[in-house]
Structure formats: structure tokens, C-alpha cells
Scaffold this motif. Structure first.
Motif, short mmCIF file in Angstrom:
data_model
loop_
_atom_site.label_atom_id
_atom_site.label_comp_id
_atom_site.label_asym_id
_atom_site.label_seq_id
_atom_site.Cartn_x
_atom_site.Cartn_y
_atom_site.Cartn_z
N UNK A 217 0.83 -1.20 0.00
CA UNK A 217 0.00 0.00 0.00
C UNK A 217 0.87 1.26 0.00
N UNK A 218 0.38 2.34 -0.60
CA UNK A 218 1.19 3.57 -0.69
C UNK A 218 1.56 4.15 0.67
N UNK B 93 16.22 -11.38 -5.20
CA UNK B 93 16.57 -12.18 -4.03
C UNK B 93 16.83 -11.30 -2.81
N UNK B 94 15.75 -10.78 -2.25
CA UNK B 94 15.86 -9.92 -1.08
C UNK B 94 14.51 -9.85 -0.36
N UNK B 95 14.55 -9.38 0.89
CA UNK B 95 13.33 -9.14 1.65
C UNK B 95 13.28 -7.67 2.05
N UNK B 96 12.05 -7.17 2.22
CA UNK B 96 11.86 -5.79 2.64
C UNK B 96 11.00 -5.75 3.90
N UNK B 97 11.26 -4.79 4.76
CA UNK B 97 10.47 -4.59 5.97
C UNK B 97 9.69 -3.29 5.84
N UNK B 98 8.36 -3.41 6.02
CA UNK B 98 7.48 -2.23 5.94
C UNK B 98 6.81 -2.01 7.30
#
Length: 545
Positions: free
Chosen positions: A149-150, A495-500
């Protein structure tokens, strides 16, 4: 030595090639046939190649062996060459084709550069994956498991290359509580072969529970008693542990409450399903309604896995019951054979982790109960893997397993990690295939093979120290966050993860029912005496009840 006579070479002072004959009825050269002119050309004409062995179609090793069916695929190609003066026109002789003109050098250079960049990205992606001897397949664009989501605030992104370097050794865990009940494993299934296959049964009356961390009443109780600072389930934790092997997108909800951390999954999360051919080089059909699409196969694999885990048991009513009953079952409800081990690991002096681990069965070995995990690999169509289980399982079982490890590296690694977390003595892998490749409702069991989890982990290059290094790194990162809700998302393309950082009510009200237009609403019945209010009151009471 045999002599070779060249013969007389006539001189032509007026141009290239042999001179024109004075008498048109005579041949130009002694061995030249009548009425067949030489192709006229001048010094300014460009001479083409009579044969082009560099043609992409001709030299393509992946091209089916139908060379020659299309004349344009030939190395020899002359059709509309102007030097023939239209004598060999394409309409007159379809067996000839003009050699295609060379593409513009600038366009060709750009294409080569783009190809180099793509190959470089593939090599980097491949190098960042554990056990990645298999290049990532060229497939459709993968979608994110959750809509970003924005208003979400991205806090960090972590490449898998940093995960592969991590290592941490944890002490042996302690069991805080064991709940549920188990049925014994039926050893007769170890003797199944493709020649005496067994039909996969359906267990519609047995309930299976996929309860997330914060909805687990036992975990809530342990959290209130300050038994640990971090809480998770084995399916969620194994997803983190095996993240570098994943290709498809996934997401994990993280909640920081006070000094405690909870790892959750969303309702209807893809973590409840099982990926099929996730790490295969062969692309799956993109249409979601195709029985061999990624989504359809995931649903089918989950269905097979549940039924298999209940079929290979001795269903004589005798069960081993633990300290507390199944925490998710209602009174009188028939539930699947499962034991929940709530186990605690000490990550450091300030951080301890409680995980709900599952085992599905047990065996008596030397008067000792050995815990088992039960999972099923499923074959859907031999043409995708190139290995027919019915023909290969008896004679080349190692080859079949190697192919599965290549095509399902992430899924098998997660099963192994879950077996290690539960300290299972044995993990049983079933080989289940469709009765017919186009029938995704009926299946048969072809074989069941057992492995010791830690030994099997060594065979598939699954490093337990690296698994725990990833967990400790993620926990340490999340412990630095403020109180609130976050989501960890595997990037669908990289090949990575993101934290929001997400709102506190995220994922809780995904569906809001909109009221129907008034003319479409069901009107309350009107009694003959016209007392509409009484009818409405009666409906209201029923609705509340």
C-alpha cells in the motif's frame, strides 16, 4: 601424382568474369551449358554468403529435430537474390530463400549488452541462493504475495547474499508443553512400490488447524507468563530459515508488543499452501484456472499432504495422548493426528524464542517412542520433470529424489527445518502421483521413504547454523523497532526481503461488505393481518440469536 589442369582462362578487358561470346549460339566456355548466363555483377556490387552457418535457427540446440521442414531455416538460402535476375523467383521455387540482411550493428550491440546484463543478474541471483546449481527459470513476472500500500513505510531491505554468510549456534531447546495426540505409523507403507501402489484416501471428517501465532491460546498463556520474548510457529520460522532458497514471494507479519515480538501469518496466507516446482527451470502455465498452474498445484499439494499424513497411520483407535488436548479442537470434534511441541530456545542472555512445532506420528523403537513428520512429494505430469516416477522409483530412486531437490529445493528444505525444530527422529517422504496427468482429484501412493532429519539436511546442503544465523539476525533487527505492526515481504523479482511499517489495523479488515441497493434487499414477510413491525422484530431476534 595426378596432375590438375586448370585450362585456359580468357581475359576480359571490359569487366569482371568471362567475356561475352561473339557467337551467341556457342557457349562462353567449353564446359558451360547453353542458354545459362553467368550472374551479371560489377565492382560496386556486394557479394553475399553462399552459406551462413551462424544462423540462430540452424544452430539452436534446443530446437526440435525438424531441420529442413522450413526452407528459411537452411544454411543455404538464395531465393530472391537480385543477381539471378528474377530467374529463381520465390514464387517459382519455394525451396530457396534469400539470406536475411545483417542487422544494424548498433542494434546488435545494444542487444548483446542487454544479454550480458541479464546474464549478470542471473549469475548474481544464482550465487545468492543456497544450493543454487539451478539457474532461475525464465518465466512470467511473479507477483507479490501481498499488495504493498502507498501509505506503508519501507524501513529496510536485506539481500539474500547477506543471509548466506550468517551463522549462529544455539543450545539444545527445552520442551515447555506437549499437546494433542498421535497415532502410530503403519510400517506396511514402507513396502509400497509402483507395482503395488495404494490409492490415496480422503479424510474429510478430520480437521486440520493452521492457527497463527497470536491466535494460539497456549502461546498467549506462555507470553503472559513471560516464558519468552519472541514467539512463532514452525512453518513461519522455517520460511525465514530457508529464505535464500525461495523464489516465490511470501510475507510474514511482525508485531512488537512491549518487549515481546510475535511472528504471524495473514489469514489465507500462502504459507498454508505448498509450492510446487518453485525452483524448477521449466515454467508453469500462467492461467490460474489451469490445473498445472502454480496456484492450482499449491492447493493440490496441500490437499495431498494432509491426506497422506493421515492415511499412513494405524487407525485402530489407540492413540498416545499428551499433557493437554489439542488446543484448537472443539468438544467431540474429530481432529488429525498431530502433536504440538512448544519448545524454547535461548538466543542470547536477553532473548529467548518459543516455537510451536508439529509432529504427525510415532513409532515404537526399542521401547522408545520416536516422533515422525509426514510429508508427500507429488508428481503432476512427468513431462515437466522428465522423470516418470512409475518407471524410475524402483530402479533410480536417487535420480527421482535429485530431480525433486532441484525443482522443490525450498519446500523440501522447509520440511527438513521443521523436522529439526521438532526434534523428530524420522521424516517420512511419500511419493504421490496422479492416477492420470489430467486428473488432479485422484492420486496413488507409489512409495514412502524415511530419513533422519539432520543427516538429510547434510545431504541437501542445509546448514543449521546458517538457519539460526538468519533467525537471530531478523530477531535482532526487529527488536530495534518501535512498538507497532510490520510486514516482512520477499521481493517477487529480486533475491531480497523488505520490511514495511504498516497501520495497526492492517490485514484485519481486508474485506468490507458493501450493503446491497435497497431494491435488491430481501424484504421481511408481511403477515396477513399487515403487522409488518411484528415481523421485523421477529427477524431481528433471530438474527441476534
Amino acid at each position: 601424382m595426378v596432375a590438375f589442369e586448370i585450362g585456359d582462362v580468357p581475359f576480359n578487358p571490359d569487366g569482371w568474369g568471362p567475356p561475352e561470346s561473339i557467337d551467341s549460339s556457342l557457349p562462353i566456355l567449353p564446359n558451360h551449358p547453353l542458354n545459362v548466363p553467368f550472374a551479371p555483377f560489377s565492382r560496386s556490387d556486394k557479394l553475399g554468403r553462399i552459406a551462413d552457418w551462424t544462423r540462430s535457427n540452424y544452430n539452436n540446440p534446443n530446437r526440435p529435430n525438424n531441420r529442413g521442414t522450413n526452407p528459411s531455416d537452411s544454411a543455404f538460402d538464395f531465393t530472391t537474390d537480385d543477381s539471378f535476375g528474377g530467374g529463381l523467383n520465390a514464387d517459382e521455387d519455394s525451396t530457396f530463400r534469400l539470406l536475411p540482411q545483417r542487422r544494424d550493428e548498433e542494434v546488435e550491440a545494444k542487444k548483446r549488452e542487454a544479454e550480458k546484463q541479464r546474464a549478470r543478474r542471473d549469475r548474481l541471483y544464482h550465487a545468492n541462493r543456497s544450493g543454487g546449481n539451478n539457474p532461475r527459470r525464465e518465466a512470467a513476472v511473479f507477483k507479490s504475495s501481498v499488495d504493498i500500500q502507498p501509505e506503508w513505510n519501507m524501513l529496510d531491505q536485506i539481500p539474500f547474499s547477506t543471509f548466506t554468510k550468517l551463522s549462529y549456534n544455539v543450545p539444545e531447546p527445552e520442551d515447555l508443553l506437549i499437546c494433542g495426540s498421535l497415532e502410530a505409523y503403519d510400517k506396511s507403507y514402507d513396502r509400497i512400490t509402483p507395482k503395488n501402489e495404494r490409492r490415496l484416501e480422503r479424510f474429510k471428517n478430520r480437521n486440520f488447524f493452521k492457527v497463527t501465532t497470536t491466535d494460539d491460546p497456549i502461546i498467549r498463556r506462555l507470553a503472559n507468563e513471560d516464558k519468552a520474548t519472541v514467539f512463532a510457529t514452525d512453518s513461519i520460522l522455517s520460511t525465514l530459515m530457508c529464505a535464500p532458497r525461495s523464489v516465490y514471494s511470501w510475507d510474514i507479519v511482525i508485531q512488537r508488543v512491549g518487549n515481546k515480538l510475535f511472528f504471524d501469518k495473514r489469514d489465507g496466507s500462502q504459507l498454508d499452501l505448498l509450492s510446487v516446482n518453485e525452483t524448477s527451470q521449466e515454467p508453469l502455465p500462467e492461467a490460474k484456472d489451469d490445473i498445472n498452474s502454480a496456484h492450482s498445484l499449491s492447493v493440490e499439494a496441500a490437499y495431498i499432504n494432509q491426506n497422506f499424513s493421515q492415511q499412513v497411520l494405524v487407525r485402530d483407535g489407540n492413540k498416545v495422548s499428551f499433557e493437554e488436548p489439542n488446543p484448537f479442537a472443539g468438544e467431540g470434534e474429530e481432529v488429525a493426528s498431530v502433536g504440538y511441541r512448544y519448545r524454547r530456545w535461548k538466543l542470547d542472555n536477553d532473548t529467548s524464542l518459543v516455537v510451536r512445532c508439529e509432529v504427525q506420528s510415532f513409532m515404537e523403537v526399542n521401547n522408545h517412542k520416536s516422533f515422525l513428520t509426514l510429508n508427500a512429494l507429488n508428481e503432476f505430469d512427468p513431462k515437466y520433470s522428465g522423470v516418470d516416477w512409475r518407471r524410475k522409483l524402483d530402479t533410480q530412486r536417487g535420480s527421482v529424489l535429485a530431480t525433486e531437490l532441484k525443482n522443490n529445493a525450498n519446500k523440501i528444505a522447509k520440511w527438513t527445518a521443521q523436522a529439526i525444530l521438532a526434534s523428530a527422529d524420522m521424516m517420512k517422504l511419500g511419493y504421490v502421483t496422479r492416477v492420470h496427468p489430467r486428473d488432479h482429484f485422484n492420486h496413488v501412493i507409489l512409495a514412502v521413504v524415511g530419513y533422519k532429519p539432520r543427516e538429510f539436511a547434510g545431504q541437501i546442503n542445509l546448514n543449521t547454523s546458517n538457519m539460526w544465523g538468519i533467525v537471530k539476525s531478523i530477531v535482532g533487527l526487529c527488536m530495534k523497532l518501535n512498538e507497532g505492526k510490520y510486514v516482512l515481504v520477499k521481493d517477487p523479482q529480486k533475491p531480497q526481503v523488505r520490511i514495511y511499517e504498516v497501520p495497526a489495523d492492517a490485514f484485519e479488515n481486508d474485506y468490507v461488505e458493501e450493503p446491497l441497493p435497497e431494491d435488491e434487499q430481501v424484504q421481511p414477510p408481511v403477515e396477513e393481518n399487515g403487522d409488518q413491525n411484528g415481523a421485523k422484530d421477529e427477524l431481528g431476534v433471530k438474527a441476534e440469536a
